[in-house]
Design a protein around this motif. Structure first.
Motif, PDB file in Angstrom:
ATOM      1  N   LYS A  90      -3.976   2.485   9.878  1.00  0.00           N
ATOM      2  CA  LYS A  90      -4.257   3.691   9.090  1.00  0.00           C
ATOM      3  C   LYS A  90      -4.437   3.364   7.612  1.00  0.00           C
ATOM      4  O   LYS A  90      -5.297   3.922   6.962  1.00  0.00           O
ATOM      5  CB  LYS A  90      -3.153   4.728   9.274  1.00  0.00           C
ATOM      6  CG  LYS A  90      -3.181   5.371  10.634  1.00  0.00           C
ATOM      7  CD  LYS A  90      -2.133   6.446  10.744  1.00  0.00           C
ATOM      8  CE  LYS A  90      -2.192   7.141  12.091  1.00  0.00           C
ATOM      9  NZ  LYS A  90      -1.175   8.199  12.218  1.00  0.00           N
ATOM     10  N   TYR A  91      -3.605   2.485   7.068  1.00  0.00           N
ATOM     11  CA  TYR A  91      -3.777   2.204   5.637  1.00  0.00           C
ATOM     12  C   TYR A  91      -4.709   1.039   5.358  1.00  0.00           C
ATOM     13  O   TYR A  91      -5.216   0.911   4.256  1.00  0.00           O
ATOM     14  CB  TYR A  91      -2.445   2.055   4.893  1.00  0.00           C
ATOM     15  CG  TYR A  91      -1.429   1.090   5.447  1.00  0.00           C
ATOM     16  CD1 TYR A  91      -1.464  -0.254   5.155  1.00  0.00           C
ATOM     17  CD2 TYR A  91      -0.392   1.554   6.252  1.00  0.00           C
ATOM     18  CE1 TYR A  91      -0.507  -1.130   5.646  1.00  0.00           C
ATOM     19  CE2 TYR A  91       0.577   0.696   6.746  1.00  0.00           C
ATOM     20  CZ  TYR A  91       0.510  -0.650   6.432  1.00  0.00           C
ATOM     21  OH  TYR A  91       1.460  -1.500   6.915  1.00  0.00           O
ATOM     22  N   LYS A 124       0.842  -1.204   0.000  1.00  0.00           N
ATOM     23  CA  LYS A 124       0.000   0.000   0.000  1.00  0.00           C
ATOM     24  C   LYS A 124       0.875   1.251   0.000  1.00  0.00           C
ATOM     25  O   LYS A 124       1.845   1.333   0.731  1.00  0.00           O
ATOM     26  CB  LYS A 124      -0.896   0.026   1.240  1.00  0.00           C
ATOM     27  CG  LYS A 124      -1.870  -1.121   1.280  1.00  0.00           C
ATOM     28  CD  LYS A 124      -3.261  -0.601   1.300  1.00  0.00           C
ATOM     29  CE  LYS A 124      -4.227  -1.768   1.399  1.00  0.00           C
ATOM     30  NZ  LYS A 124      -5.392  -1.566   0.623  1.00  0.00           N
ATOM     31  N   GLY A 125       0.506   2.205  -0.852  1.00  0.00           N
ATOM     32  CA  GLY A 125       1.224   3.465  -0.896  1.00  0.00           C
ATOM     33  C   GLY A 125       1.323   4.054  -2.288  1.00  0.00           C
ATOM     34  O   GLY A 125       1.481   5.244  -2.444  1.00  0.00           O
ATOM     35  N   LYS A 163      -3.409  10.045   1.386  1.00  0.00           N
ATOM     36  CA  LYS A 163      -3.664   8.659   1.755  1.00  0.00           C
ATOM     37  C   LYS A 163      -2.491   8.151   2.565  1.00  0.00           C
ATOM     38  O   LYS A 163      -1.461   8.809   2.658  1.00  0.00           O
ATOM     39  CB  LYS A 163      -3.925   7.791   0.525  1.00  0.00           C
ATOM     40  CG  LYS A 163      -2.717   7.609  -0.383  1.00  0.00           C
ATOM     41  CD  LYS A 163      -3.047   6.782  -1.612  1.00  0.00           C
ATOM     42  CE  LYS A 163      -2.724   5.332  -1.400  1.00  0.00           C
ATOM     43  NZ  LYS A 163      -2.927   4.481  -2.559  1.00  0.00           N
ATOM     44  N   TYR A 164      -2.666   6.978   3.158  1.00  0.00           N
ATOM     45  CA  TYR A 164      -1.604   6.352   3.946  1.00  0.00           C
ATOM     46  C   TYR A 164      -0.975   5.221   3.151  1.00  0.00           C
ATOM     47  O   TYR A 164      -1.613   4.615   2.290  1.00  0.00           O
ATOM     48  CB  TYR A 164      -2.164   5.800   5.264  1.00  0.00           C
ATOM     49  CG  TYR A 164      -2.546   6.867   6.238  1.00  0.00           C
ATOM     50  CD1 TYR A 164      -1.574   7.493   7.014  1.00  0.00           C
ATOM     51  CD2 TYR A 164      -3.860   7.265   6.384  1.00  0.00           C
ATOM     52  CE1 TYR A 164      -1.912   8.486   7.916  1.00  0.00           C
ATOM     53  CE2 TYR A 164      -4.214   8.264   7.284  1.00  0.00           C
ATOM     54  CZ  TYR A 164      -3.233   8.861   8.043  1.00  0.00           C
ATOM     55  OH  TYR A 164      -3.576   9.846   8.927  1.00  0.00           O
ATOM     56  N   GLY A 165       0.286   4.955   3.471  1.00  0.00           N
ATOM     57  CA  GLY A 165       0.994   3.864   2.829  1.00  0.00           C
ATOM     58  C   GLY A 165       1.873   3.132   3.828  1.00  0.00           C
ATOM     59  O   GLY A 165       2.140   3.607   4.930  1.00  0.00           O
ATOM     60  N   SER A 166       2.343   1.980   3.411  1.00  0.00           N
ATOM     61  CA  SER A 166       3.162   1.100   4.228  1.00  0.00           C
ATOM     62  C   SER A 166       4.638   1.495   4.175  1.00  0.00           C
ATOM     63  O   SER A 166       5.141   1.925   3.131  1.00  0.00           O
ATOM     64  CB  SER A 166       2.996  -0.323   3.693  1.00  0.00           C
ATOM     65  OG  SER A 166       4.001  -1.169   4.171  1.00  0.00           O
ATOM     66  N   THR A 185     -10.089   5.263  -1.660  1.00  0.00           N
ATOM     67  CA  THR A 185      -8.644   5.458  -1.782  1.00  0.00           C
ATOM     68  C   THR A 185      -7.923   4.189  -2.188  1.00  0.00           C
ATOM     69  O   THR A 185      -6.726   4.228  -2.410  1.00  0.00           O
ATOM     70  CB  THR A 185      -8.040   5.980  -0.468  1.00  0.00           C
ATOM     71  OG1 THR A 185      -8.234   5.011   0.548  1.00  0.00           O
ATOM     72  CG2 THR A 185      -8.621   7.311  -0.072  1.00  0.00           C
ATOM     73  N   ASN A 186      -8.622   3.073  -2.290  1.00  0.00           N
ATOM     74  CA  ASN A 186      -7.944   1.831  -2.673  1.00  0.00           C
ATOM     75  C   ASN A 186      -7.685   1.821  -4.170  1.00  0.00           C
ATOM     76  O   ASN A 186      -8.554   2.083  -4.958  1.00  0.00           O
ATOM     77  CB  ASN A 186      -8.782   0.612  -2.298  1.00  0.00           C
ATOM     78  CG  ASN A 186      -8.816   0.405  -0.810  1.00  0.00           C
ATOM     79  OD1 ASN A 186      -7.931   0.863  -0.100  1.00  0.00           O
ATOM     80  ND2 ASN A 186      -9.842  -0.257  -0.334  1.00  0.00           N
ATOM     81  N   GLN A 243      -8.531   2.681   5.419  1.00  0.00           N
ATOM     82  CA  GLN A 243      -8.897   3.782   4.530  1.00  0.00           C
ATOM     83  C   GLN A 243     -10.217   3.450   3.836  1.00  0.00           C
ATOM     84  O   GLN A 243     -10.495   2.288   3.541  1.00  0.00           O
ATOM     85  CB  GLN A 243      -7.817   4.020   3.469  1.00  0.00           C
ATOM     86  CG  GLN A 243      -6.530   4.542   4.076  1.00  0.00           C
ATOM     87  CD  GLN A 243      -5.466   4.787   3.035  1.00  0.00           C
ATOM     88  OE1 GLN A 243      -5.201   5.916   2.716  1.00  0.00           O
ATOM     89  NE2 GLN A 243      -4.873   3.730   2.509  1.00  0.00           N
ATOM     90  N   VAL A 287       1.142  11.064   0.168  1.00  0.00           N
ATOM     91  CA  VAL A 287       1.073   9.770   0.838  1.00  0.00           C
ATOM     92  C   VAL A 287       1.894   9.835   2.117  1.00  0.00           C
ATOM     93  O   VAL A 287       3.065  10.231   2.092  1.00  0.00           O
ATOM     94  CB  VAL A 287       1.592   8.628  -0.061  1.00  0.00           C
ATOM     95  CG1 VAL A 287       1.474   7.284   0.658  1.00  0.00           C
ATOM     96  CG2 VAL A 287       0.828   8.595  -1.377  1.00  0.00           C
TER      97      VAL A 287
END
Length: 129
Positions: free
Chosen positions: A119-120, A62-63, A74-77, A127-128, A123, A111
């Motif tokens: 958090k990710y 994710k990211g 958005k959030y990412g790993s 946002t996916n 979402q 991101v």
């Protein structure tokens, strides 16, 4: 206390490690993700160029972003961040206890790479990728 994971791009890729050593050690798999990024850069030079240009392409974590969304954040790993650094041919430099923000040069999506998986994973569907 800092939980910084750093590895020089000049070091060779590790070999002979088992799954536990790769994914469950102190680095939480970040070194492996970064090494995969290094390998992918050699196999996919266009992808590496996108990363060098400041883009955040969709990868296995994710990211990544492939288009702008209504919500521009958005959030990412952190695993994405590690792989992205490898694709760019950079030293691995990730802190397991801190968030880092990057903006995709192509989509302008912001991101926040976070150690907080909730958090990710939580979402909203919009946002996916």
């Amino acid at each position: 206390m800092s939980q910084r994971i750093h590895r020089s791009i000049d070091l060779p890729l590790r070999t002979g490690l088992n799954r536990n050593e790769l994914w469950e050690a102190h680095d939480k798999g970040l070194i492996k993700c970064w090494e995969v990024g290094r390998q992918r850069a050699a196999r996919f030079p266009d992808l590496a160029q996108q990363c060098l240009a400041g883009e955040l392409p969709v990868l296995g974590w994710k990211g990544g972003v492939n288009r702008s969304l209504k919500k521009l954040e958005k959030y990412g790993s952190l695993k994405y961040l590690a792989q992205w650094q490898g694709l760019r041919g950079e030293d691995l430099d990730v802190d397991l206890g801190e968030e880092r923000v990057l903006t995709c040069s192509r989509t302008k999506m912001v991101v926040m790479f976070t150690p907080d998986r909730t958090k990710y994973f939580n979402q909203i569907a919009e946002t996916n990728e």
